[in-house]
Design a protein around this motif. Structure first.
Motif, short mmCIF file in Angstrom:
data_model
loop_
_atom_site.label_atom_id
_atom_site.label_comp_id
_atom_site.label_asym_id
_atom_site.label_seq_id
_atom_site.Cartn_x
_atom_site.Cartn_y
_atom_site.Cartn_z
N SER A 27 0.84 -1.22 0.00
CA SER A 27 0.00 0.00 0.00
C SER A 27 0.86 1.25 0.00
CB SER A 27 -0.91 0.01 1.22
OG SER A 27 -1.80 -1.06 1.19
N THR A 30 2.36 1.77 -3.45
CA THR A 30 1.33 2.28 -4.34
C THR A 30 1.07 3.76 -4.07
OG1 THR A 30 0.29 0.11 -4.40
CG2 THR A 30 -1.04 1.95 -5.13
N ASN A 34 1.68 6.88 -6.65
CA ASN A 34 0.55 7.71 -7.07
C ASN A 34 0.58 9.13 -6.49
OD1 ASN A 34 -0.47 5.56 -8.53
ND2 ASN A 34 -1.79 4.86 -6.87
#
Length: 181
Positions: A27, A30, A34
């Protein structure tokens, strides 16, 4: 399960549960992919806000003005140095080499150059004088003077006796003797 229960579960199991560690790490990766660049860009904009086009143009004009002032100062300094060098009869072609940061340092440079230049000229003059010194011939001047005095006495005697041809001949000898000097 509500948010607080999830939070408590993660806090208590984050070090012991490998599956949870892997999930949280994924997580995090990611999120970095992003969102991290956006956060960095936001922080850079906070610390270094974009300049207004008017501000950019103003800075450009200030730089141009500063450059023009420097050029004007250099021209004035050059003109002053040329005037000083001309007054001191120094070669004007060296002005670019002796310009200083300000008028005071330029004048000091001119004074230093003048001292060196005059010393060099004096040495050159002395060397030429020593190499080309004139040595008069031995006995040439004193014999001519005594001979001239004798001719003047003879001329005076010939004139007092009224012997004009002799007086003219003696006068010609005197003129010829004076032209030899």
């Amino acid at each position: 399960m509500d948010f607080n229960e999830i939070k408590t579960f993660i806090e208590s199991n984050k070090d012991s549960n490998e599956e949870l560690k892997t999930y949280l790490q994924g997580s995090l990766e990611t999120w970095k992919t992003n969102n991290l660049q956006k956060e960095i860009d936001t922080e850079i904009k906070k610390r270094f806000p974009e300049a207004d086009p008017k501000d950019i143009k103003m800075k450009e004009l200030e730089l141009k003005l500063e450059q023009m002032q420097k050029e004007t100062f250099k021209k004035e300094l050059t003109n002053s140095a040329i005037k000083t060098a001309t007054e001191k009869q120094l070669p004007v072609s060296i002005i670019d080499f002796i310009l200083g940061a300000d008028l005071e340092s330029t004048n000091k440079n001119i004074e230093t150059f003048e001292a060196i230049f005059n010393d060099h000229i004096q040495k050159q003059v002395e060397a030429r004088i020593a190499g080309n010194s004139y040595v008069p011939p031995n006995g040439g001047g004193s014999n001519n003077n005594s001979e001239l005095q004798a001719l003047q006495a003879e001329y005076a005697t010939a004139m007092s006796n009224g012997n004009m041809p002799l007086a003219i001949a003696i006068k010609n000898k005197m003129v010829a003797l004076q032209n030899k000097k």
